[in-house]
Design a protein around this motif. Sequence first.
Motif, PDB file in Angstrom:
ATOM      1  N   SER A  17       0.852  -1.196   0.000  1.00 13.86           N
ATOM      2  CA  SER A  17       0.000   0.000   0.000  1.00 13.86           C
ATOM      3  C   SER A  17       0.886   1.243   0.000  1.00 13.86           C
ATOM      4  O   SER A  17       2.032   1.202   0.440  1.00 13.86           O
ATOM      5  CB  SER A  17      -0.929   0.010   1.217  1.00 13.86           C
ATOM      6  OG  SER A  17      -0.187  -0.086   2.412  1.00 13.86           O
ATOM      7  N   THR A  73      -4.040  -0.706   4.761  1.00  9.62           N
ATOM      8  CA  THR A  73      -2.615  -0.985   4.656  1.00  9.62           C
ATOM      9  C   THR A  73      -2.345  -2.454   4.349  1.00  9.62           C
ATOM     10  O   THR A  73      -3.056  -3.350   4.816  1.00  9.62           O
ATOM     11  CB  THR A  73      -1.887  -0.608   5.958  1.00  9.62           C
ATOM     12  OG1 THR A  73      -2.551  -1.222   7.076  1.00  9.62           O
ATOM     13  CG2 THR A  73      -1.871   0.892   6.128  1.00  9.62           C
ATOM     14  N   ILE A  88       4.347  -1.077   3.414  1.00  9.54           N
ATOM     15  CA  ILE A  88       3.783   0.267   3.272  1.00  9.54           C
ATOM     16  C   ILE A  88       4.852   1.237   2.773  1.00  9.54           C
ATOM     17  O   ILE A  88       5.921   1.369   3.375  1.00  9.54           O
ATOM     18  CB  ILE A  88       3.230   0.802   4.605  1.00  9.54           C
ATOM     19  CG1 ILE A  88       2.221  -0.176   5.201  1.00  9.54           C
ATOM     20  CG2 ILE A  88       2.596   2.175   4.402  1.00  9.54           C
ATOM     21  CD1 ILE A  88       1.728   0.240   6.580  1.00  9.54           C
TER      22      ILE A  88
END
Length: 523
Positions: free
Chosen positions: A397, A452, A456
């Motif tokens: 993400s 998420t 990340i």
Amino acid sequence: MLSHLIIRCVKALFHQFVYELLQQLYRQGIEPLKPDLVAQAVAYIREHSSRSLTLESIAEELECSAGHLSRLFKNKMHTSPIHYLGQVRTDRAVQLLMQTDATLQEIAESVGYPDAHSLSRSFKKYKGVSPVRFKKERQHHFGKQDQDMPQTMLKYALQQTPLTRYTDIDYQYQYNAEGDLFMHGRVKITAMMIMLCLSLMLGACSAPTNTNGSSQTETNHTTTSSNEDGQATVQAKTRIVSTLKGDVEVPANPKRVASDQYMGHLLKLGIIPIGVRSFMLNEAWIDKSGYPKEKLAGIKDLGEFPMNLEKLTVLQPDLIIGSIEKNIDSYQKVGTTVFLPYWEGESTAGPLDKFRRISEIFGKQKEAEQWITEYEKKVAEARKKIDGIVKDGETVSIVQVANKSVYVLAAEGGNYGSPTIYQMLKLPPTKKALNMKEGFESISLEVLPEYTGDHIFVYGSEDEGASQVLNSELWKGLPAVKKGQVYMYGSFSEKGDEFVMEDPYSLELQLDTIVNILLAHKK
């Protein structure tokens, strides 16, 4: 009693006058003036721009269908009502940026956006740069404005009512000291009656000479195409380019190109523009790419959006590229102009598609495909280098933290490095990122865990307000954070970096940056 009789007498005479006037006009075949729906829409949008407006709500207020309003508005204003609304809000945001010390969140709420990120995305769409960068460049060019503003400016600094007077080519609306429209309530009814009579009389007098519009258009075309001194050979051979504003006949081999965007794209195609927007001359990729500075020395600074028309005229460009629709008409008065939007709604076209679109304007598709082929080879090599860092079944993400807010970038249509991470390196996005309709989604910190992935990427970790998010207990409790699978990169603020633009030079730098970050974590 006498005064009442006089009023009644005046009213009777006035009604008789209007009746006789309408009868004369009818006999002459002149139709009475109808209320201008577009003018009403413009006034309504400007007066209520800080509210949550939709095409449907505007049409409902004006008692017409949304489709009918949209068609009339586009015919007269050459843009849609909602695009015009964004333009009004952006102009208002410019005032607040330059005249106050308000935060982006405060400005966003004042002009009609829910948060600072939404304002920034829209601002960049209309102005080409972020609000912070815009303010910094304006202060650099004109000097920091005195904070001791006049009382009227202080009064309206964060109010919702538009501050400045507005004058459009077709419509003129004057605001009084408190920002109310002159035509309002009962005064509006009386004024309309007076204006009806005056308009009908003026219309009757001017009806035979209503040809200015077409002759002006013809003059503009003549001026645009008469720029032949010393360029007759170049102008003789042309090509047709399809744009969102219709087909445009352009020189087959333009020699003097001016552009308010896409400088990196042009340079990669071997085209050195004669003039560009100020921001283009200071893009982050220039120093990092090693592009020869001497080749940029002759490029003229044409200011911000829209480019300075006087300077543009002096340069005598044989082709102008504009990325914001509202500026195209002005550019066309100077020379042949192609409209190529950088932002489309809240998202952008893929960076490689952008490069292809630019190459088509100049007939340089072969050169573009050659670079794309080489770039894709580098991408394939990069994938091999980072193979195994993101394991099978894991997701990635991209979170942007700015102005104490949290945003998640979409798998498609985003920018700030998302095309490099998702499309080029093929790192697997989360389901949330895949299902976003726009290029991003603004979320609260509380729901961040739902967005998420196992890894990340954080854009803007050193920007103002980011620390409040990154130091929160909720952030520290995310699985990716606990495992150390978080990768910081880029800056959303005035610092700027290679992730702001999506030209070939920026893409090359983005690829190297992301790969190096991942490899550093692998060690």
